[in-house]
Enzyme design. Structure first.
Site, PDB file in Angstrom:
ATOM      1  N   SER A 101      29.552  40.408  36.613  1.00  0.00           N
ATOM      2  CA  SER A 101      29.744  41.811  36.205  1.00  0.00           C
ATOM      3  C   SER A 101      28.465  42.308  35.550  1.00  0.00           C
ATOM      4  O   SER A 101      27.652  41.513  35.060  1.00  0.00           O
ATOM      5  CB  SER A 101      30.891  41.875  35.193  1.00  0.00           C
ATOM      6  OG  SER A 101      30.960  43.137  34.586  1.00  0.00           O
ATOM      7  N   TYR A 127      35.317  39.407  27.443  1.00  0.00           N
ATOM      8  CA  TYR A 127      34.935  39.602  28.844  1.00  0.00           C
ATOM      9  C   TYR A 127      33.423  39.441  29.013  1.00  0.00           C
ATOM     10  O   TYR A 127      32.951  38.667  29.849  1.00  0.00           O
ATOM     11  CB  TYR A 127      35.377  41.004  29.278  1.00  0.00           C
ATOM     12  CG  TYR A 127      35.161  41.307  30.738  1.00  0.00           C
ATOM     13  CD1 TYR A 127      35.968  40.727  31.715  1.00  0.00           C
ATOM     14  CD2 TYR A 127      34.168  42.200  31.152  1.00  0.00           C
ATOM     15  CE1 TYR A 127      35.789  41.014  33.061  1.00  0.00           C
ATOM     16  CE2 TYR A 127      33.979  42.491  32.492  1.00  0.00           C
ATOM     17  CZ  TYR A 127      34.797  41.903  33.443  1.00  0.00           C
ATOM     18  OH  TYR A 127      34.612  42.186  34.777  1.00  0.00           O
TER      19      TYR A 127
HETATM   20  N1  LIG Z   1      37.251  46.091  38.490  1.00  0.00           N
HETATM   21  C1  LIG Z   1      36.072  46.225  37.920  1.00  0.00           C
HETATM   22  O1  LIG Z   1      35.733  47.296  37.389  1.00  0.00           O
HETATM   23  C2  LIG Z   1      35.109  45.074  37.904  1.00  0.00           C
HETATM   24  C3  LIG Z   1      33.784  45.312  37.526  1.00  0.00           C
HETATM   25  C4  LIG Z   1      32.891  44.263  37.502  1.00  0.00           C
HETATM   26  C5  LIG Z   1      33.316  42.999  37.849  1.00  0.00           C
HETATM   27  N2  LIG Z   1      34.592  42.795  38.211  1.00  0.00           N
HETATM   28  C6  LIG Z   1      35.012  41.430  38.520  1.00  0.00           C
HETATM   29  O2  LIG Z   1      35.436  41.369  39.866  1.00  0.00           O
HETATM   30  C7  LIG Z   1      36.455  40.372  39.993  1.00  0.00           C
HETATM   31  C8  LIG Z   1      37.661  40.975  40.684  1.00  0.00           C
HETATM   32  O3  LIG Z   1      38.072  42.097  39.950  1.00  0.00           O
HETATM   33  P1  LIG Z   1      39.214  43.095  40.483  1.00  0.00           P
HETATM   34  O4  LIG Z   1      38.910  44.407  39.907  1.00  0.00           O
HETATM   35  O5  LIG Z   1      39.393  42.933  41.937  1.00  0.00           O
HETATM   36  O6  LIG Z   1      40.457  42.487  39.701  1.00  0.00           O
HETATM   37  P2  LIG Z   1      42.003  42.562  40.030  1.00  0.00           P
HETATM   38  O7  LIG Z   1      42.704  42.562  38.727  1.00  0.00           O
HETATM   39  O8  LIG Z   1      42.297  43.655  41.000  1.00  0.00           O
HETATM   40  O9  LIG Z   1      42.265  41.179  40.784  1.00  0.00           O
HETATM   41  C9  LIG Z   1      42.099  39.971  40.083  1.00  0.00           C
HETATM   42  C10 LIG Z   1      42.907  38.896  40.781  1.00  0.00           C
HETATM   43  O10 LIG Z   1      42.735  37.682  40.027  1.00  0.00           O
HETATM   44  C11 LIG Z   1      43.997  37.039  39.980  1.00  0.00           C
HETATM   45  N3  LIG Z   1      44.058  36.132  38.846  1.00  0.00           N
HETATM   46  C12 LIG Z   1      44.139  36.438  37.531  1.00  0.00           C
HETATM   47  N4  LIG Z   1      44.265  35.315  36.801  1.00  0.00           N
HETATM   48  C13 LIG Z   1      44.247  34.275  37.679  1.00  0.00           C
HETATM   49  C14 LIG Z   1      44.339  32.873  37.532  1.00  0.00           C
HETATM   50  N5  LIG Z   1      44.527  32.296  36.338  1.00  0.00           N
HETATM   51  N6  LIG Z   1      44.265  32.108  38.634  1.00  0.00           N
HETATM   52  C15 LIG Z   1      44.115  32.667  39.858  1.00  0.00           C
HETATM   53  N7  LIG Z   1      44.049  34.003  40.052  1.00  0.00           N
HETATM   54  C16 LIG Z   1      44.102  34.788  38.972  1.00  0.00           C
HETATM   55  C17 LIG Z   1      45.006  38.172  39.869  1.00  0.00           C
HETATM   56  O11 LIG Z   1      46.317  37.770  40.248  1.00  0.00           O
HETATM   57  C18 LIG Z   1      44.411  39.189  40.835  1.00  0.00           C
HETATM   58  O12 LIG Z   1      44.894  38.982  42.140  1.00  0.00           O
HETATM   59  C19 LIG Z   1      36.734  39.878  38.581  1.00  0.00           C
HETATM   60  O13 LIG Z   1      36.026  38.701  38.336  1.00  0.00           O
HETATM   61  C20 LIG Z   1      36.202  40.988  37.706  1.00  0.00           C
HETATM   62  O14 LIG Z   1      35.826  40.540  36.434  1.00  0.00           O
HETATM   63  C21 LIG Z   1      35.504  43.794  38.252  1.00  0.00           C
END
Ligand SMILES: NC(=O)c1ccc[n+]([C@@H]2O[C@H](COP(=O)([O-])OP(=O)(O)OC[C@H]3O[C@@H](n4cnc5c(N)ncnc54)[C@H](O)[C@@H]3O)[C@@H](O)[C@H]2O)c1
Length: 314
Positions: free
Chosen positions: A190, A203
């Protein structure tokens, strides 16, 4: 047709005239910038692109958000995809969508915070698809609260999901990649892994660790002479719902765009990707601004207050 040719010739003449009036230093500067863009153009045009056809992909957190979209895109390019998630029902839904398109995928229940669960998932993927050739550590969570309000159990869980789990999956899948001298470890980190803002302590700290893990691993693989690749993706806020409620100056990135860019980065074997690219300026600010001025930029752009309206998934 002739007028196009005439315009082109007059443009070239114009540029040549202007160039002849430049001072020596200006000529050096223009030459350096042109050489840089020419280099970038040649590199992007002639770089070899990795085929995803037949690759075995293990992607965590792939039941929702960008993990789901990346899984779909990679399967559509011929990869065999293991959709690993703590939410098995949603993972099944993703896999059913893929099977309906006659693509190859399996859903695996995997709680990445548990080493036993990761080991069970690893056995399942090996039995059904084979040793993964691409590992994507994508699962991520956030608390989104002031530091004194986050229960310590939640801090520990954030670290386990966002970075400790990467050690579990890498230790599980890297050995077979090393043995074959090919493979790819992808970290979905991120922008919070490059700069810390208010109400993201757990985070941001865990994402800084994930960025450090990727960089250290990359150099370790280099010093081993290994051909295994790494890619670290550092996006700004995305509209998946994970950061629901945040108030931002720069609009949220689209899930579809980020997913496509991740797949492109894997195929191009890019080492570090910042999305949007413009925010690579964070590195420059870090290098050239004092800490006070850097913090001031974060305040002025509203970044530091973006989490005040955060609700997250409710
Ligand atoms: N959404 C944003 O704004 C953003 C920005 C920068 C980085 N990211 C990163 O991108 C990645 C995906 O984000 P997203 O927005 O698609 O998130 P999301 O919440 O839509 O999806 C996350 C997924 O991770 C799964 N998960 C959570 N805990 C878990 C565990 N213990 N074991 C297995 N699976 C687990 C959830 O069930 C979900 O399906 C993350 O690492 C997040 O930190 C997201």
């Amino acid at each position: 047709m002739n007028s196009v040719k005439d315009k082109a010739l007059s443009l070239i003449e114009n540029l040549t005239n202007r160039a002849s009036k430049l001072t020596k230093n200006q000529k050096i500067a223009v030459g350096a910038v042109s050489a840089y863009f020419l280099y970038k153009f040649i590199r992007s045009t002639f770089r070899s692109v990795k085929s995803l056809n037949g690759q075995i992909v293990f992607i965590t957190g792939a039941a929702n958000g960008i993990g789901k979209q990346v899984a779909i895109l990679m399967a559509r390019e011929g990869a065999k995809v293991a959709v690993a998630d703590i939410d098995k029902n949603k993972a099944d839904e993703v896999v059913n969508e893929l099977l309906a398109e006659k693509l190859q995928a399996i859903a695996i229940h995997c709680d990445v915070t548990s080493i036993e669960s990761v080991k069970r998932a690893a056995t399942t993927v090996r039995n059904h698809l084979g040793d993964p050739t691409i590992l994507i550590n994508n699962a991520g969570i956030i608390s989104g609260k002031p530091i004194t309000d986050i229960p310590i159990a939640n801090v520990e869980r954030t670290f386990k999901v966002n970075v400790i789990s990467h050690f579990y999956t890498i230790q599980e899948f890297l050995p077979s990649m090393l043995a074959k001298n090919e493979g790819h470890i992808v970290t979905i980190a991120s922008l919070a892994g490059l700069a810390g803002i208010s109400r993201q302590t757990d985070y941001s700290a865990s994402k800084h660790a994930a960025v450090g893990l990727d960089e250290s691993l990359r150099n370790e693989l280099r010093s081993m002479g290994s051909n295994v690749k790494t890619t670290c993706i550092n996006p700004y806020y995305i509209d998946t719902g994970m950061f629901k409620g945040v108030r931002t100056l720069v609009p949220l990135l689209k899930e579809g765009y980020v997913s496509k860019r991740i797949v492109q980065a894997i195929k191009n074997e890019e080492k570090v990707v910042i999305l949007p690219k413009l925010l690579s300026i964070t590195y420059m600010f870090r290098a050239f601004l004092s800490v006070e001025n850097f913090d001031w930029v974060m305040e002025l752009t509203g970044a530091n207050r973006s989490m005040e309206t955060f609700t997250g998934r409710t």
